[in-house]
Write an enzyme that holds these catalytic residues in place. Structure first.
Site, short mmCIF file in Angstrom:
data_model
loop_
_atom_site.label_atom_id
_atom_site.label_comp_id
_atom_site.label_asym_id
_atom_site.label_seq_id
_atom_site.Cartn_x
_atom_site.Cartn_y
_atom_site.Cartn_z
N CYS A 2 12.49 0.07 1.96
CA CYS A 2 13.72 -0.31 2.61
C CYS A 2 13.48 -0.53 4.11
O CYS A 2 12.81 0.27 4.76
CB CYS A 2 14.85 0.71 2.46
SG CYS A 2 15.29 1.02 0.76
N ARG A 27 9.00 -4.28 3.28
CA ARG A 27 9.38 -2.89 2.99
C ARG A 27 10.21 -2.75 1.72
O ARG A 27 10.55 -1.65 1.30
CB ARG A 27 10.18 -2.31 4.17
CG ARG A 27 9.43 -2.32 5.47
CD ARG A 27 10.28 -1.73 6.59
NE ARG A 27 10.48 -0.32 6.40
CZ ARG A 27 9.67 0.63 6.82
NH1 ARG A 27 8.57 0.29 7.47
NH2 ARG A 27 9.93 1.90 6.61
N TRP A 74 14.41 -1.45 -1.51
CA TRP A 74 13.49 -1.13 -2.61
C TRP A 74 14.20 -0.01 -3.36
O TRP A 74 14.35 1.09 -2.85
CB TRP A 74 12.15 -0.66 -2.06
CG TRP A 74 11.15 -0.38 -3.13
CD1 TRP A 74 10.29 -1.27 -3.71
CD2 TRP A 74 10.88 0.89 -3.74
NE1 TRP A 74 9.53 -0.64 -4.65
CE2 TRP A 74 9.86 0.68 -4.71
CE3 TRP A 74 11.40 2.17 -3.60
CZ2 TRP A 74 9.35 1.70 -5.50
CZ3 TRP A 74 10.90 3.18 -4.39
CH2 TRP A 74 9.88 2.95 -5.32
N ASN A 100 17.41 4.15 4.90
CA ASN A 100 16.07 4.17 4.30
C ASN A 100 15.71 5.62 4.08
O ASN A 100 15.78 6.41 5.01
CB ASN A 100 15.07 3.51 5.26
CG ASN A 100 13.63 3.68 4.82
OD1 ASN A 100 13.34 3.68 3.63
ND2 ASN A 100 12.73 3.83 5.77
N GLY A 101 15.34 5.99 2.84
CA GLY A 101 14.97 7.38 2.56
C GLY A 101 15.66 7.86 1.30
O GLY A 101 16.14 7.06 0.49
N GLU A 468 -10.87 0.19 -6.50
CA GLU A 468 -10.08 -0.64 -5.58
C GLU A 468 -9.94 -2.06 -6.14
O GLU A 468 -8.86 -2.66 -6.06
CB GLU A 468 -10.73 -0.64 -4.19
CG GLU A 468 -10.13 -1.59 -3.17
CD GLU A 468 -8.65 -1.36 -2.87
OE1 GLU A 468 -8.06 -0.38 -3.37
OE2 GLU A 468 -8.07 -2.20 -2.16
N LYS A 472 -6.32 -3.81 -7.03
CA LYS A 472 -5.86 -5.11 -6.50
C LYS A 472 -5.39 -5.98 -7.65
O LYS A 472 -4.35 -6.62 -7.57
CB LYS A 472 -6.99 -5.84 -5.76
CG LYS A 472 -7.41 -5.27 -4.44
CD LYS A 472 -6.41 -5.45 -3.32
CE LYS A 472 -5.43 -4.33 -3.23
NZ LYS A 472 -5.73 -3.19 -2.44
N GLU A 475 -1.99 -4.61 -9.29
CA GLU A 475 -0.76 -4.63 -8.50
C GLU A 475 -0.23 -6.04 -8.22
O GLU A 475 0.98 -6.22 -8.12
CB GLU A 475 -0.88 -3.80 -7.21
CG GLU A 475 -1.72 -4.39 -6.11
CD GLU A 475 -1.67 -3.53 -4.84
OE1 GLU A 475 -2.66 -3.51 -4.13
OE2 GLU A 475 -0.63 -2.89 -4.56
N HIS A 491 -17.83 7.77 -22.29
CA HIS A 491 -17.11 8.98 -22.68
C HIS A 491 -15.69 8.68 -23.15
O HIS A 491 -14.85 9.57 -23.18
CB HIS A 491 -17.10 9.98 -21.52
CG HIS A 491 -18.49 10.43 -21.14
ND1 HIS A 491 -19.24 11.26 -21.94
CD2 HIS A 491 -19.26 10.11 -20.08
CE1 HIS A 491 -20.42 11.46 -21.37
NE2 HIS A 491 -20.47 10.76 -20.24
N LYS A 586 5.44 -2.13 0.59
CA LYS A 586 4.28 -1.85 1.44
C LYS A 586 4.24 -0.39 1.89
O LYS A 586 3.20 0.23 1.89
CB LYS A 586 4.34 -2.78 2.65
CG LYS A 586 3.16 -2.66 3.60
CD LYS A 586 1.96 -3.35 3.03
CE LYS A 586 0.75 -3.29 3.94
NZ LYS A 586 -0.48 -3.50 3.16
C1 AGP Z 1 -2.55 -0.96 -1.71
O1 AGP Z 1 -2.88 -2.24 -2.16
C2 AGP Z 1 -1.32 -0.43 -2.22
N1 AGP Z 1 -0.22 -1.28 -1.99
C3 AGP Z 1 -1.06 1.05 -2.05
O2 AGP Z 1 -1.89 1.70 -2.96
C4 AGP Z 1 -1.25 1.70 -0.66
O3 AGP Z 1 -2.59 1.69 -0.33
C5 AGP Z 1 -0.69 3.13 -0.69
O4 AGP Z 1 0.68 3.08 -0.95
C6 AGP Z 1 -0.95 3.90 0.56
O5 AGP Z 1 -0.35 3.32 1.67
P1 AGP Z 1 -0.71 3.78 3.14
O6 AGP Z 1 -2.15 3.44 3.35
O7 AGP Z 1 0.20 3.01 4.02
O8 AGP Z 1 -0.48 5.25 3.20
#
Ligand code: AGP
Length: 591
Positions: A2, A27, A74, A100-101, A468, A472, A475, A491, A586
């Site tokens: 948000c 956001r 959000w 926001n929160g 990682e 990517k 997501e 395993h 984000k």
């Molecule tokens: C990364 O591609 C993600 N969107 C997510 O995992 C992100 O890295 C995570 O929410 C942590 O965010 P930050 O680094 O702002 O704490």
């Protein structure tokens, strides 16, 4: 999660709010809305949908008034709907609030308010706020007094803005554990979750401490503490280089951010060697070192763990921030906690750090956004210096986090300058890896676009790059993907390999090469489609993503870049918006 914005001044307010909402969309982007005060009327327009859709559908640009607030959502409490979109109002439509929160005691408050005759129109936690304010205003309080009086009743975290027909011409803002920053340009006042939202108008900003209240009025601005006592503030300058949020010639922020990685890496020379050496000494002296982070930042920390061990001979643990609290009993004054976060406002990280600080631990944070909640909580702060990262999927911030861990590890053996020199040289390798693979990755993405699953494997320092790369892909493309140590595959996960299943094998020609390749061969025997990420070609690859030969501790940095680009192209070929993946935001400011 948000974004909130308010403007009070001489200009038409809603165009300012609209521009800000476009900047804040990273956001949250499932609903948006504005409230404007004009000629004794409170005008509220809101709806589900992306910011641009809501702007067009409700012709927001035509809304009059010089005092307005806005929100991009959000969803947490209540589904994505017009009624649940912000701003929220009271029974009489005289108060508007954006938030926001999370209001943790919203159920109890809602029951009390309902018992007193209040009628709710949304399922959100936020809506209790305008109803609480309504009661205070009816008792003759000003909006400022009303906000001060209800704040102690609200449990949880919030940044909120309120305006009211009963106290027109002003916006009241307050915060607890969520960001809120004020911008000032003569008699024009802005307030937002992120200075990016108003950085095109002013570079003069003022922060707000937890529980402080700010009053933005057409004649001036003032701050008070939780008891209502005036607080003096000095404006400071916003770092404009950080606030740039232009896509330039790129179709998406994610592509731009991938492509600028060589350039941001070259800024590593600006890091302060003295500070790194001091921090490295603290790490070496600590009885225990715990790194805490979420998502991509946690994967950077996992690479850091190998670097600390290999170079500095110092073991550290990496704890997922959402689980950190469960280990809090073992944190004490002999503990160094390293918190890694691009945004500096991830709720899980912030909460863990608060608990660790209370237990006496030394807090070192590695962050990108200046003046975030996390930086305020830290004893030492290392900045990534990679500029604003807008795409939800982290790319350039990850590369810079790896570079910071590399510098910290080498500072443990007094080799900061040598490490800076090596990283500076790596910028050319990052450019090369993008040039070499771009067209191959586009072809590969066409081949993989209909796949439903993908597996990423690697060993040792490269293992976290498998995780990682998989993160990517899932997501932004909504393809199920798993990353794991190559040796772990047999395993259990090997049971999922079928003819044609893509397996991305990160196997640079280093100490992990032979064993990783042998695990890849095991998947190939079950029909897997092998994508090798390596500086050494092999007959077993169906596709080869070529990376340059570099020092073996630097392979994670050159291997991750083509995997980011692969995920990007797969998202495009599947028709997904890589900058705004569904269900995500984000900054994750809720637990
Ligand atoms: C990364 O591609 C993600 N969107 C997510 O995992 C992100 O890295 C995570 O929410 C942590 O965010 P930050 O680094 O702002 O704490």
């Amino acid at each position: 999660m948000c974004g909130i914005i308010g403007y009070c001044g001489r200009k038409p307010a809603v165009p300012v709010i609209i521009e800000a909402l476009r900047c804040l969309e990273y956001r949250g982007y499932d609903s948006a809305g504005v409230a404007s005060l004009c000629d004794g009327e409170l005008l509220i327009r809101k709806d589900a949908g992306k910011v641009e859709e809501v702007i067009q559908k409700h012709e927001l640009a035509g809304l009059p008034g010089n005092v307005a607030i806005g929100h991009t959502r959000w969803a947490t409490h209540g589904g994505v709907s017009q009624l649940n979109a912000h701003p929220h109002s009271d029974c009489g439509g005289r108060v508007a609030v954006v938030h926001n929160g999370i209001i943790e005691n919203n159920q109890e408050l809602r029951q009390e308010l309902t018992a007193r005759g209040h009628r709710f129109s949304s399922e959100t936690d936020t809506e209790v706020i305008p109803h609480l304010l309504e009661d205070e205003l009816k008792n003759g309080r000003s909006l400022e007094q009303a906000v001060l009086s209800i704040a102690p009743k609200i449990e949880g975290s919030y940044a909120l803005l309120a305006l009211s027909l009963d106290d027109p011409g002003r916006i009241i803002g307050t915060r607890k554990n969520n960001p809120l920053i004020v911008g000032i340009d003569d008699h024009d006042y802005y307030i937002s979750s992120d200075a990016l939202a108003f950085s095109q108008y002013t570079g003069q900003v003022m922060g707000l401490e937890d529980n402080e209240v700010v009053v933005l009025a057409q004649g001036g601005i003032h701050f008070v503490d939780a008891r209502g006592n005036r607080v003096a503030k000095q404006a400071r300058k916003l770092d404009h280089s950080w606030a740039v949020s232009d896509k330039g010639a790129y179709q998406h922020f994610m592509l731009k951010e991938i492509m600028e990685q060589a350039q941001v890496l070259s800024r590593i020379v600006e890091q302060d060697g003295k500070m790194f050496t001091e921090i490295a000494l603290d790490i070496l002296r600590a009885r225990q070192v715990i790194v805490t982070a979420c998502g991509t930042s946690r994967y950077a920390a996992l690479v850091g763990r190998y670097l600390f061990s290999r170079v500095g001979k110092k073991f550290c643990d990496v704890v997922m921030a959402s689980e950190f609290g469960y280990f809090a009993d073992s944190v004490d004054k002999n503990t160094v906690v390293i918190a890694v976060s691009q945004s500096g406002e991830t709720a899980d990280v912030v909460e863990g750090v608060k608990a660790a600080r209370e237990a006496g631990a030394q807090i070192i944070s590695i962050v990108n956004r200046p003046n975030s909640i996390l930086t305020d909580l830290s004893h030492r702060v290392i900045y990534l210096n990679c500029g604003s990262e807008i795409a939800v999927a982290a790319t350039k911030s990850f590369l810079c986090q790896l570079a910071i861990f590399y510098l910290l590890a080498f500072s443990m053996v007094n080799s900061f300058d040598a490490a800076v020199a090596r990283l500076s040289d790596l910028a050319g390798d990052i450019t090369r890896v993008l040039d070499w693979n771009k067209s191959e990755l586009i072809k590969l993405s066409d081949r993989l676009q209909d796949k439903t699953d993908a597996y990423y494997i690697a060993r040792g320092i490269n293992f976290a790059i498998a995780s990682e790369g998989a993160l990517k892909l899932k997501e932004i493309s909504y393809v199920h993907a798993e990353g794991m140590p190559a040796g772990e595959l047999k395993h259990g996960t090997l049971a999922l390999i079928e003819p044609g299943t893509p397996v991305v094998v990160i196997c640079p020609a280093d100490y992990t090469f032979a064993e990783t390749l042998s695990n890849a061969i095991e998947t190939r025997s079950r029909g897997a489609y092998i994508i090798g990420v390596s500086d050494r070609d092999s007959d077993i690859y169906d596709s080869w993503i070529r990376i340059p030969e570099v020092d073996e501790l630097l392979y994670p940095m050159v291997a991750v870049v083509p995997l980011q680009l692969l995920a990007y192209y797969i998202a495009i070929s599947r028709g997904c918006d890589p900058d705004k993946p569904r269900n995500l935001a984000k900054s994750v400011t809720v637990k």
